[in-house]
Design a protein around this motif. Sequence first.
Motif, PDB file in Angstrom:
ATOM      1  N   ASN A   1       0.807  -1.228   0.000  1.00  0.00           N
ATOM      2  CA  ASN A   1       0.000   0.000   0.000  1.00  0.00           C
ATOM      3  C   ASN A   1       0.836   1.272   0.000  1.00  0.00           C
ATOM      4  N   CYS A   2       2.097   1.167  -0.361  1.00  0.00           N
ATOM      5  CA  CYS A   2       3.005   2.317  -0.330  1.00  0.00           C
ATOM      6  C   CYS A   2       2.525   3.422  -1.270  1.00  0.00           C
ATOM      7  N   ARG A   3       2.573   4.652  -0.772  1.00  0.00           N
ATOM      8  CA  ARG A   3       2.202   5.794  -1.604  1.00  0.00           C
ATOM      9  C   ARG A   3       3.012   7.023  -1.200  1.00  0.00           C
ATOM     10  N   LEU A   4       3.167   7.912  -2.135  1.00  0.00           N
ATOM     11  CA  LEU A   4       3.831   9.191  -1.925  1.00  0.00           C
ATOM     12  C   LEU A   4       2.746  10.254  -1.799  1.00  0.00           C
ATOM     13  N   GLU A   5       2.854  11.103  -0.779  1.00  0.00           N
ATOM     14  CA  GLU A   5       1.899  12.192  -0.594  1.00  0.00           C
ATOM     15  C   GLU A   5       2.661  13.500  -0.451  1.00  0.00           C
ATOM     16  N   PHE A   6       2.080  14.567  -0.989  1.00  0.00           N
ATOM     17  CA  PHE A   6       2.665  15.896  -0.830  1.00  0.00           C
ATOM     18  C   PHE A   6       1.600  16.956  -1.073  1.00  0.00           C
ATOM     19  N   ASP A   7       1.887  18.162  -0.598  1.00  0.00           N
ATOM     20  CA  ASP A   7       1.002  19.302  -0.820  1.00  0.00           C
ATOM     21  C   ASP A   7       1.591  20.163  -1.927  1.00  0.00           C
ATOM     22  N   LEU A   8       0.727  20.638  -2.821  1.00  0.00           N
ATOM     23  CA  LEU A   8       1.144  21.374  -4.009  1.00  0.00           C
ATOM     24  C   LEU A   8       0.440  22.722  -4.063  1.00  0.00           C
ATOM     25  N   HIS A   9       1.208  23.756  -4.380  1.00  0.00           N
ATOM     26  CA  HIS A   9       0.640  25.094  -4.559  1.00  0.00           C
ATOM     27  C   HIS A   9       1.191  25.675  -5.855  1.00  0.00           C
ATOM     28  N   THR A  10       0.298  26.248  -6.657  1.00  0.00           N
ATOM     29  CA  THR A  10       0.715  26.925  -7.881  1.00  0.00           C
ATOM     30  C   THR A  10       0.152  28.337  -7.890  1.00  0.00           C
TER      31      THR A  10
ATOM     32  N   PRO B   1       4.216  -2.193  -4.223  1.00  0.00           N
ATOM     33  CA  PRO B   1       5.303  -3.026  -3.700  1.00  0.00           C
ATOM     34  C   PRO B   1       6.552  -2.980  -4.590  1.00  0.00           C
ATOM     35  N   ASN B   2       7.697  -2.911  -3.941  1.00  0.00           N
ATOM     36  CA  ASN B   2       8.988  -2.972  -4.617  1.00  0.00           C
ATOM     37  C   ASN B   2       9.893  -3.872  -3.808  1.00  0.00           C
ATOM     38  N   ARG B   3      10.507  -4.821  -4.449  1.00  0.00           N
ATOM     39  CA  ARG B   3      11.384  -5.769  -3.759  1.00  0.00           C
ATOM     40  C   ARG B   3      12.858  -5.436  -3.950  1.00  0.00           C
ATOM     41  N   SER B   4      13.160  -4.438  -4.768  1.00  0.00           N
ATOM     42  CA  SER B   4      14.552  -4.057  -4.967  1.00  0.00           C
ATOM     43  C   SER B   4      14.759  -2.611  -4.531  1.00  0.00           C
ATOM     44  N   LYS B   5      15.990  -2.240  -4.384  1.00  0.00           N
ATOM     45  CA  LYS B   5      16.362  -0.902  -3.927  1.00  0.00           C
ATOM     46  C   LYS B   5      15.833   0.153  -4.910  1.00  0.00           C
ATOM     47  N   PHE B   6      15.264   1.249  -4.368  1.00  0.00           N
ATOM     48  CA  PHE B   6      14.706   2.297  -5.224  1.00  0.00           C
ATOM     49  C   PHE B   6      14.760   3.642  -4.515  1.00  0.00           C
TER      50      PHE B   6
ATOM     51  N   LYS C   1       5.931  12.997   1.967  1.00  0.00           N
ATOM     52  CA  LYS C   1       6.119  11.830   2.824  1.00  0.00           C
ATOM     53  C   LYS C   1       5.705  10.543   2.124  1.00  0.00           C
ATOM     54  N   LEU C   2       6.353   9.449   2.537  1.00  0.00           N
ATOM     55  CA  LEU C   2       5.947   8.113   2.120  1.00  0.00           C
ATOM     56  C   LEU C   2       5.018   7.577   3.189  1.00  0.00           C
ATOM     57  N   VAL C   3       3.902   6.999   2.774  1.00  0.00           N
ATOM     58  CA  VAL C   3       2.876   6.506   3.707  1.00  0.00           C
ATOM     59  C   VAL C   3       2.650   5.008   3.478  1.00  0.00           C
ATOM     60  N   ASP C   4       2.577   4.254   4.572  1.00  0.00           N
ATOM     61  CA  ASP C   4       2.315   2.800   4.531  1.00  0.00           C
ATOM     62  C   ASP C   4       3.291   2.050   3.629  1.00  0.00           C
ATOM     63  N   CYS C   5       4.568   2.372   3.769  1.00  0.00           N
ATOM     64  CA  CYS C   5       5.568   1.777   2.874  1.00  0.00           C
ATOM     65  C   CYS C   5       6.390   0.657   3.497  1.00  0.00           C
TER      66      CYS C   5
END
Length: 122
Positions: free
Chosen positions: A33-42, A89-94, A116-120
């Motif tokens: 369930n890994c995900r990347l989250e961030f806040d964005l402003h333009t 899911p990733n099983r190798s270095k990244f 941030k990385l969440v549930d990784c």
Amino acid sequence: GHFLYLGLWGNSTKHTNNRTQITSPWYEQSGENCRLEFDLHTHNVHDVQNLINVLMDYNNSATTLVQMEHKESLNATAEWRHKKTTIGPNRSKFRLSIEVELSTRRPSHVAIDNIKLVDCSH
């Protein structure tokens, strides 16, 4: 955390490299369930041509485009928007990178915060 601000002032005549990246440290693996989250402003309304890419680099060999947002939507309210990108899911270095290519319209800016990385982890 990390913070990125990339901007051009309205009276700026300088031609600069309008592309930059924030890159994570190397990670050994990630969970289902890994995900990347961030806040964005333009910048208000003008930033329809900003490109926001999320890239994944595998053990210094191959780079994969995880998510690409062509022409970031108008931000008429000038509010921060929360973004989520599934890594899975990733099983190798990244490692991950958020790449921003700023519009050539002036004034213009892209700001990214609360990365941030969440549930990784397993």
